[in-house]
Each structure stands twice: as C-alpha cells, then as structure tokens.
Design a protein around this motif. Structure first.
Motif, PDB file in Angstrom:
ATOM      1  N   ILE A  99       0.876  -1.173   0.000  1.00  0.00           N
ATOM      2  CA  ILE A  99       0.000   0.000   0.000  1.00  0.00           C
ATOM      3  C   ILE A  99       0.911   1.221   0.000  1.00  0.00           C
ATOM      4  O   ILE A  99       1.674   1.442   0.955  1.00  0.00           O
ATOM      5  N   ALA A 100       0.857   1.983  -1.092  1.00  0.00           N
ATOM      6  CA  ALA A 100       1.697   3.179  -1.228  1.00  0.00           C
ATOM      7  C   ALA A 100       0.892   4.403  -0.813  1.00  0.00           C
ATOM      8  O   ALA A 100      -0.227   4.610  -1.285  1.00  0.00           O
ATOM      9  N   ILE A 101       1.475   5.197   0.067  1.00  0.00           N
ATOM     10  CA  ILE A 101       0.832   6.419   0.522  1.00  0.00           C
ATOM     11  C   ILE A 101       1.790   7.573   0.250  1.00  0.00           C
ATOM     12  O   ILE A 101       2.888   7.610   0.839  1.00  0.00           O
ATOM     13  N   ASP A 102       1.389   8.455  -0.658  1.00  0.00           N
ATOM     14  CA  ASP A 102       2.236   9.590  -1.015  1.00  0.00           C
ATOM     15  C   ASP A 102       3.585   9.061  -1.506  1.00  0.00           C
ATOM     16  O   ASP A 102       3.628   8.032  -2.148  1.00  0.00           O
ATOM     17  N   GLY A 103       4.652   9.732  -1.196  1.00  0.00           N
ATOM     18  CA  GLY A 103       5.983   9.245  -1.521  1.00  0.00           C
ATOM     19  C   GLY A 103       6.632   9.945  -2.698  1.00  0.00           C
ATOM     20  O   GLY A 103       5.962  10.540  -3.542  1.00  0.00           O
ATOM     21  N   LYS A 104       7.949   9.862  -2.695  1.00  0.00           N
ATOM     22  CA  LYS A 104       8.750  10.462  -3.754  1.00  0.00           C
ATOM     23  C   LYS A 104       9.421   9.344  -4.553  1.00  0.00           C
ATOM     24  O   LYS A 104       8.843   8.282  -4.711  1.00  0.00           O
ATOM     25  N   TYR A 105      10.639   9.580  -5.021  1.00  0.00           N
ATOM     26  CA  TYR A 105      11.284   8.612  -5.896  1.00  0.00           C
ATOM     27  C   TYR A 105      11.589   7.274  -5.205  1.00  0.00           C
ATOM     28  O   TYR A 105      11.555   6.222  -5.849  1.00  0.00           O
ATOM     29  N   ILE A 124      -2.744   5.360  -2.303  1.00  0.00           N
ATOM     30  CA  ILE A 124      -3.543   6.457  -1.747  1.00  0.00           C
ATOM     31  C   ILE A 124      -2.695   7.724  -1.875  1.00  0.00           C
ATOM     32  O   ILE A 124      -1.595   7.791  -1.310  1.00  0.00           O
ATOM     33  N   ASN A 125      -3.173   8.693  -2.600  1.00  0.00           N
ATOM     34  CA  ASN A 125      -2.460   9.968  -2.764  1.00  0.00           C
ATOM     35  C   ASN A 125      -1.014   9.755  -3.211  1.00  0.00           C
ATOM     36  O   ASN A 125      -0.108  10.424  -2.734  1.00  0.00           O
ATOM     37  N   THR A 126      -0.823   8.806  -4.111  1.00  0.00           N
ATOM     38  CA  THR A 126       0.544   8.508  -4.553  1.00  0.00           C
ATOM     39  C   THR A 126       0.672   8.698  -6.057  1.00  0.00           C
ATOM     40  O   THR A 126      -0.211   9.266  -6.689  1.00  0.00           O
ATOM     41  N   TRP A 127       1.736   8.208  -6.624  1.00  0.00           N
ATOM     42  CA  TRP A 127       2.061   8.390  -8.030  1.00  0.00           C
ATOM     43  C   TRP A 127       0.898   7.995  -8.936  1.00  0.00           C
ATOM     44  O   TRP A 127       0.392   6.888  -8.840  1.00  0.00           O
ATOM     45  N   LYS A 128       0.564   8.887  -9.837  1.00  0.00           N
ATOM     46  CA  LYS A 128      -0.449   8.602 -10.861  1.00  0.00           C
ATOM     47  C   LYS A 128       0.317   8.412 -12.168  1.00  0.00           C
ATOM     48  O   LYS A 128       0.594   9.368 -12.891  1.00  0.00           O
ATOM     49  N   ILE A 129       0.714   7.192 -12.402  1.00  0.00           N
ATOM     50  CA  ILE A 129       1.510   6.864 -13.577  1.00  0.00           C
ATOM     51  C   ILE A 129       0.794   5.774 -14.358  1.00  0.00           C
ATOM     52  O   ILE A 129      -0.157   5.173 -13.878  1.00  0.00           O
ATOM     53  N   ASP A 130       1.289   5.522 -15.558  1.00  0.00           N
ATOM     54  CA  ASP A 130       0.695   4.488 -16.402  1.00  0.00           C
ATOM     55  C   ASP A 130       1.214   3.123 -15.938  1.00  0.00           C
ATOM     56  O   ASP A 130       2.143   2.569 -16.513  1.00  0.00           O
ATOM     57  N   ALA A 131       0.619   2.648 -14.856  1.00  0.00           N
ATOM     58  CA  ALA A 131       1.009   1.368 -14.257  1.00  0.00           C
ATOM     59  C   ALA A 131      -0.203   0.815 -13.516  1.00  0.00           C
ATOM     60  O   ALA A 131      -1.092   1.579 -13.133  1.00  0.00           O
ATOM     61  N   PRO A 132      -0.231  -0.492 -13.288  1.00  0.00           N
ATOM     62  CA  PRO A 132      -1.420  -1.097 -12.654  1.00  0.00           C
ATOM     63  C   PRO A 132      -1.482  -0.883 -11.135  1.00  0.00           C
ATOM     64  O   PRO A 132      -1.572  -1.835 -10.364  1.00  0.00           O
ATOM     65  N   ILE A 133      -1.450   0.346 -10.731  1.00  0.00           N
ATOM     66  CA  ILE A 133      -1.650   0.692  -9.316  1.00  0.00           C
ATOM     67  C   ILE A 133      -3.162   0.836  -9.106  1.00  0.00           C
ATOM     68  O   ILE A 133      -3.838   1.502  -9.887  1.00  0.00           O
ATOM     69  N   ILE A 134      -3.667   0.219  -8.065  1.00  0.00           N
ATOM     70  CA  ILE A 134      -5.089   0.309  -7.739  1.00  0.00           C
ATOM     71  C   ILE A 134      -5.271   1.514  -6.814  1.00  0.00           C
ATOM     72  O   ILE A 134      -4.884   1.462  -5.644  1.00  0.00           O
ATOM     73  N   HIS A 135      -5.799   2.574  -7.341  1.00  0.00           N
ATOM     74  CA  HIS A 135      -5.945   3.796  -6.550  1.00  0.00           C
ATOM     75  C   HIS A 135      -7.250   3.772  -5.763  1.00  0.00           C
ATOM     76  O   HIS A 135      -8.310   3.455  -6.317  1.00  0.00           O
ATOM     77  N   VAL A 136      -7.145   4.095  -4.479  1.00  0.00           N
ATOM     78  CA  VAL A 136      -8.312   4.203  -3.598  1.00  0.00           C
ATOM     79  C   VAL A 136      -8.179   5.511  -2.822  1.00  0.00           C
ATOM     80  O   VAL A 136      -7.147   6.182  -2.891  1.00  0.00           O
ATOM     81  N   LYS A 137      -9.221   5.835  -2.080  1.00  0.00           N
ATOM     82  CA  LYS A 137      -9.215   7.131  -1.374  1.00  0.00           C
ATOM     83  C   LYS A 137      -9.032   7.016   0.135  1.00  0.00           C
ATOM     84  O   LYS A 137      -8.605   7.972   0.770  1.00  0.00           O
ATOM     85  N   THR A 138      -9.385   5.868   0.726  1.00  0.00           N
ATOM     86  CA  THR A 138      -9.336   5.772   2.183  1.00  0.00           C
ATOM     87  C   THR A 138      -8.485   4.589   2.645  1.00  0.00           C
ATOM     88  O   THR A 138      -8.250   3.639   1.886  1.00  0.00           O
ATOM     89  N   ALA A 139      -8.099   4.651   3.919  1.00  0.00           N
ATOM     90  CA  ALA A 139      -7.348   3.552   4.525  1.00  0.00           C
ATOM     91  C   ALA A 139      -8.171   2.268   4.503  1.00  0.00           C
ATOM     92  O   ALA A 139      -7.661   1.195   4.171  1.00  0.00           O
ATOM     93  N   LYS A 140      -9.449   2.387   4.844  1.00  0.00           N
ATOM     94  CA  LYS A 140     -10.310   1.207   4.876  1.00  0.00           C
ATOM     95  C   LYS A 140     -10.410   0.561   3.503  1.00  0.00           C
ATOM     96  O   LYS A 140     -10.299  -0.658   3.371  1.00  0.00           O
ATOM     97  N   GLN A 141     -10.587   1.380   2.467  1.00  0.00           N
ATOM     98  CA  GLN A 141     -10.661   0.834   1.105  1.00  0.00           C
ATOM     99  C   GLN A 141      -9.354   0.129   0.731  1.00  0.00           C
ATOM    100  O   GLN A 141      -9.367  -0.929   0.109  1.00  0.00           O
ATOM    101  N   ALA A 142      -8.236   0.726   1.120  1.00  0.00           N
ATOM    102  CA  ALA A 142      -6.928   0.148   0.778  1.00  0.00           C
ATOM    103  C   ALA A 142      -6.738  -1.218   1.422  1.00  0.00           C
ATOM    104  O   ALA A 142      -6.333  -2.177   0.761  1.00  0.00           O
ATOM    105  N   VAL A 143      -7.044  -1.306   2.705  1.00  0.00           N
ATOM    106  CA  VAL A 143      -6.816  -2.571   3.409  1.00  0.00           C
ATOM    107  C   VAL A 143      -7.832  -3.625   2.967  1.00  0.00           C
ATOM    108  O   VAL A 143      -7.479  -4.792   2.787  1.00  0.00           O
TER     109      VAL A 143
END
Length: 152
Positions: A99-105, A124-143
């Motif tokens: 579970i990626a939250i924010d972050g830099k390189y 959650i609030n992390t890199w929006k790149i062309d990759a199969p990251i499943i983006h969610v908005k909340t901690a509960k959704q992520a877990v």
C-alpha cells in the motif's frame, strides 16, 4: 506461512493527512491479522508502524543503514541492510501486497519493484503513472482491497 505480510510504503516527509491515513492503514492491517513491513524509518513508515503496534500487530522494519537503533520505536524486528535505497527490493520481495501512501522517488522504486515481481500495489495519494496501481481514497478501502487480493 499462513500470515500475510503487507508493506506500507511512502515518504519520510508527508502531510498530516497522509500520516493519519498511514496510521489507520497500519492499524487495520494488524486488526486483520497480517504482519506490517515498512522501511522502518519516519513519516509514513512510522505512522503505519504506530498504528499496527497500537493495534497489537507485528512490525518489521527494513532499514537502509547498519544501525538497528535508527528504526522507529514501533518496529518489533529491525532488519539492518546497509543497502540504502536498494533495501526497497527486499520489501518488495517480502510482501504479499503493498500500500503506497504519497511518496517520492524512493516510493516509486518500491512500486516499480513490486510491479516487476507481480506484487499488487494499492495507492492512496501517490504516483499517478501508467502502471497497474489500484488507486483508492481511504485507509479502509486500501486494506479491504489488499485482503481481497491476497486472500483471492
């Protein structure tokens, strides 16, 4: 091994909002019986560790340096690597889901290693790149998504 291992990856410096999310993610991981693995330092790593520890969970910290005393106070098992950012590959190889939250390189490298090894990544609030990251908005959704994926 029956216990699942979930990584929380993210920056050492982030917003208060992301720290609260990370702490809740850590708590939910522990409450659902999984082991938390992080980079063992501050920021998102420490907040997730605090949440997991306070919920009675087990926390593993994969440290970049050679001194286990650099681990945040919530890490139960500090793994010293002396590998700096190269430690990120250990986190990616060890976890069942990240579970990626924010972050830099540094977080981006962890995301890349996870995807290279077919480890699912939830963001959650992390890199929006062309990759199969499943983006969610909340901690509960992520877990919930993490457990849905790893328990298949």
């Amino acid at each position: 091994m029956d216990k699942k291992i979930i990584a929380v990856i993210g920056g050492a410096e982030t917003s208060e909002k992301n720290l609260r999310i990370a702490e809740e993610v850590g708590a939910l991981i522990a409450e659902n019986g999984a082991i938390l693995i992080t980079g063992g330092l501050g920021g998102v790593m420490e907040a997730a560790s605090r949440g997991a520890k306070e919920a009675g969970g087990l926390v593993i910290g994969i440290l970049p340096g050679t001194d286990k005393r650099t681990a945040n106070e919530y890490v139960d098992i500090p793994i010293v690597t002396g590998m700096n950012q190269a430690r990120n590959i250990i986190i990616a190889r060890t976890c069942d889901c990240a579970i990626a939250i924010d972050g830099k390189y540094g977080t981006l490298t962890e995301i890349a290693y996870c995807l290279m090894f077919n480890v699912p990544v939830i963001g959650i609030n992390t890199w929006k790149i062309d990759a199969p990251i499943i983006h969610v908005k909340t901690a509960k959704q992520a877990v919930e998504k993490a457990f849905e994926i790893i328990e298949g």
